[in-house]
Design an enzyme around this catalytic site. Structure first.
Site, PDB file in Angstrom:
ATOM      1  N   SER A 253       0.819  -1.209   0.000  1.00  0.00           N
ATOM      2  CA  SER A 253       0.000   0.000   0.000  1.00  0.00           C
ATOM      3  C   SER A 253       0.850   1.254   0.000  1.00  0.00           C
ATOM      4  O   SER A 253       1.877   1.332   0.685  1.00  0.00           O
ATOM      5  CB  SER A 253      -0.909   0.006   1.240  1.00  0.00           C
ATOM      6  OG  SER A 253      -1.555   1.246   1.406  1.00  0.00           O
ATOM      7  N   LYS A 254       0.397   2.243  -0.734  1.00  0.00           N
ATOM      8  CA  LYS A 254       1.084   3.542  -0.783  1.00  0.00           C
ATOM      9  C   LYS A 254       1.073   4.220   0.586  1.00  0.00           C
ATOM     10  O   LYS A 254       1.968   5.012   0.902  1.00  0.00           O
ATOM     11  CB  LYS A 254       0.384   4.441  -1.812  1.00  0.00           C
ATOM     12  CG  LYS A 254       1.033   5.810  -1.989  1.00  0.00           C
ATOM     13  CD  LYS A 254       0.219   6.679  -2.920  1.00  0.00           C
ATOM     14  CE  LYS A 254       0.817   8.072  -3.036  1.00  0.00           C
ATOM     15  NZ  LYS A 254      -0.016   8.975  -3.863  1.00  0.00           N
ATOM     16  N   ARG A 255       0.080   3.894   1.413  1.00  0.00           N
ATOM     17  CA  ARG A 255      -0.056   4.555   2.712  1.00  0.00           C
ATOM     18  C   ARG A 255       0.966   4.066   3.739  1.00  0.00           C
ATOM     19  O   ARG A 255       1.063   4.632   4.818  1.00  0.00           O
ATOM     20  CB  ARG A 255      -1.472   4.326   3.259  1.00  0.00           C
ATOM     21  CG  ARG A 255      -2.577   4.910   2.381  1.00  0.00           C
ATOM     22  CD  ARG A 255      -3.939   4.675   3.008  1.00  0.00           C
ATOM     23  NE  ARG A 255      -5.014   5.192   2.174  1.00  0.00           N
ATOM     24  CZ  ARG A 255      -5.629   4.485   1.233  1.00  0.00           C
ATOM     25  NH1 ARG A 255      -5.251   3.231   1.005  1.00  0.00           N
ATOM     26  NH2 ARG A 255      -6.585   5.015   0.508  1.00  0.00           N
ATOM     27  N   ILE A 257       4.383   3.590   3.238  1.00  0.00           N
ATOM     28  CA  ILE A 257       5.761   3.782   2.773  1.00  0.00           C
ATOM     29  C   ILE A 257       6.723   3.986   3.936  1.00  0.00           C
ATOM     30  O   ILE A 257       7.840   3.457   3.938  1.00  0.00           O
ATOM     31  CB  ILE A 257       5.839   4.974   1.794  1.00  0.00           C
ATOM     32  CG1 ILE A 257       4.987   4.686   0.556  1.00  0.00           C
ATOM     33  CG2 ILE A 257       7.275   5.225   1.388  1.00  0.00           C
ATOM     34  CD1 ILE A 257       5.370   3.428  -0.182  1.00  0.00           C
TER      35      ILE A 257
END
Length: 520
Positions: A253-255, A257
């Site tokens: 998920s990009k959230r 990182i």
């Protein structure tokens, strides 16, 4: 029935690496069967700037060479290919469902519906819709509408039935309709919800196979029922495992990182990317680009062949031995039956390994062009067309050999492009090997005179001179060669020393020796 697959992303402003894997599987299935791959845009969120939000998605497809047969920019006989432009089709389908009794207007308020859900939870029973609005006559419905009462449109789930699919990945999957509430398929303003719009579009575009991430499996029974109610041909299904973060079972998920940066398995990708992106003017710490995005790999200098090879092996294998696959081999060998059910973890080591392999297979001219573009973008060369520059860069690329895993790795050889004044030195190693040793400094000064008078400043004669010098002085190679490299390149390690000296040339080598030793 001709094979027709689709990928239908929402325009988010970036292309997710997991989504790209799903798109690849759709593309390969279509190409394997000589079918059609459709790119459809789920752009029902009108708040987005379409050009900015869609651009990175289309660019990702172009970069990887995954051409679409129908969709944005290419058109096709089943357009428009943007959901925001298909409202007429949704309205017509809604009227059909209402007129045939497969859907109904529900005037219950959200508060009433929520109260029923909470009651079912307290009583430990499955919540199903009350269907109170079904008791209204046609005249009562019209009166409520005329009075401006809000209502949603729900699909009437047939009780006493079972929805059964034969999924290409999951096998036989069943759902009991007695346990399913009637889903909302359109809002009070008539705008369609995801499941309904998807079914209308898939039918209109004659999609034969719906290949998508496993999180959509729960949407499938509603979509099957909608297809039945509309009289559509029901597509075949394949729900593939999601792409997990390295070393975990959680969907990447990009959230997350910030957490990924602390993941030991992920660090190689971040370190590689940070080193390159910082030279290109990106703030790596801001995470505007990350390994979750396809654009990250393009900007860092990966090859499409490397990324595609890594993606196809995420949750799919041809056999127990085959790892490296070209695009053509993927098309020939791909099958849905070989897709695994469990989450497929992104493996940075394998990704870099695939990339290194395909970089080693790249023709010298293509490798040169890739490196030239990165050097130009970083301001390390002023022209990619100058013959002298091209020849010099080609020599540096040849010197780099297998050290060049991605195009951005050319920055690791920046000593060949920086001026003497711009060259920075590994201070810690310089202090240890040069500044703290008067003997080493003396030897380097003597060596400088020998280098000055060497007839042919080429790798072979340089090798012979340096070997003779250490023998004459009675010193170890390890005492002189690393010190010389530090003075000339600023680094403790690097490419072949003798070829590096030749490539830098006598004048630069002598100037850098002078500059380094004067600082002692």
């Amino acid at each position: 029935m001709p094979v027709r697959t689709r990928f239908a992303p929402s325009p988010t402003g970036y292309m997710h690496i997991g989504g790209m894997r799903t798109a690849l599987f759709n593309w390969l299935w279509a190409r394997h069967h000589g079918g059609t791959f459709i790119l459809r845009i789920d752009d029902t969120d009108q708040q987005r700037n379409m050009d900015e939000a869609l651009g990175p998605i289309l660019q990702a497809f172009r970069w990887l060479g995954l051409n679409w047969d129908e969709g944005p920019e290419v058109g096709g006989p089943h357009g428009p290919y943007f959901q925001s432009q298909r409202r007429g089709l949704y309205d017509a389908a809604l009227q059909k469902l209402l007129s045939t009794g497969h859907a109904y207007r529900d005037f219950e308020t959200p508060a009433e519906t929520q109260a029923q859900r909470e009651a079912a939870e307290r009583e430990k029973r499955v919540y199903v819709s009350s269907r109170v609005s079904l008791q209204l006559t046609a005249d009562e419905v019209q009166a409520k509408l005329a009075a401006g009462e809000a209502c949603v449109i729900r699909l009437l789930v047939p009780r006493g039935e079972t929805v059964v699919i034969n999924d290409h990945v999951r096998g036989t999957v069943e759902w009991d309709c007695n346990l399913m509430p009637d889903p909302v398929i359109a809002r009070s303003d008539g705008s369609p919800l995801y499941n309904f719009a998807t079914v209308v579009d898939d039918a209109a575009m004659e999609i034969s196979h719906v290949i998508r991430a496993e999180e959509h499996l729960s949407n499938t029974p509603i979509q099957v029922l909608l297809h039945r109610a509309l009289g559509n041909v029901i597509p075949e299904w394949a729900h593939i495992p999601y792409v997990a973060a390295p070393g975990s079972k959680e969907k990447i998920s990009k959230r997350k990182i910030a957490a990924y940066r602390k993941n030991p398995q992920f660090q190689k990708l971040f370190e590689l990317g940070d080193a390159v992106l910082s030279r290109l003017g990106f703030d790596a710490a801001a995470d505007a680009l990350s390994p979750v995005m396809v654009a990250y790999y393009q900007q860092v200098g990966f090859l499409p062949a490397g990324i595609l090879n890594a993606l196809v092996r995420l949750g799919w294998s041809y056999d127990d031995q085959t790892e490296v696959l070209s695009r053509e081999e993927m098309q020939q060998k791909f099958s849905l039956e070989r897709v695994i059910r469990s989450p497929a973890g992104l493996d940075p080591d394998k990704l870099i390994s695939f990339q290194s392999h395909w970089m080693s297979q790249l023709p010298a001219d293509d490798k040169l062009e890739g490196c030239l573009s990165f050097l130009l973008a970083a301001g390390l060369i002023s022209s990619a067309d100058d013959p002298g520059t091209r020849s010099y860069v080609a020599a540096v690329v040849d010197l780099a050999a297998d050290r060049l895993r991605v195009f951005g790795d050319i920055f690791q050889l920046d000593e060949f492009f920086l001026s003497d004044e711009q060259l920075s030195v590994d201070v810690k190693n310089f202090d240890k090997r040069v500044r703290s040793s008067a003997t080493t400094q003396e030897n380097l000064l003597l060596l400088k005179d020998r280098l000055q008078s060497l007839a042919d400043f080429l790798a072979g004669p340089l090798h012979d001179l340096l070997q003779a010098f250490v023998a004459e002085r009675g010193i170890r190679v390890g005492d002189l060669f690393p010190a010389l490299r530090l003075c000339v390149t600023g680094k403790a390690q690097g490419a072949d020393l003798f070829r590096s000296l030749e490539l830098l040339g006598r004048e630069r080598v002598l100037r850098r020796l002078d500059r380094s030793l004067s600082g002692c």
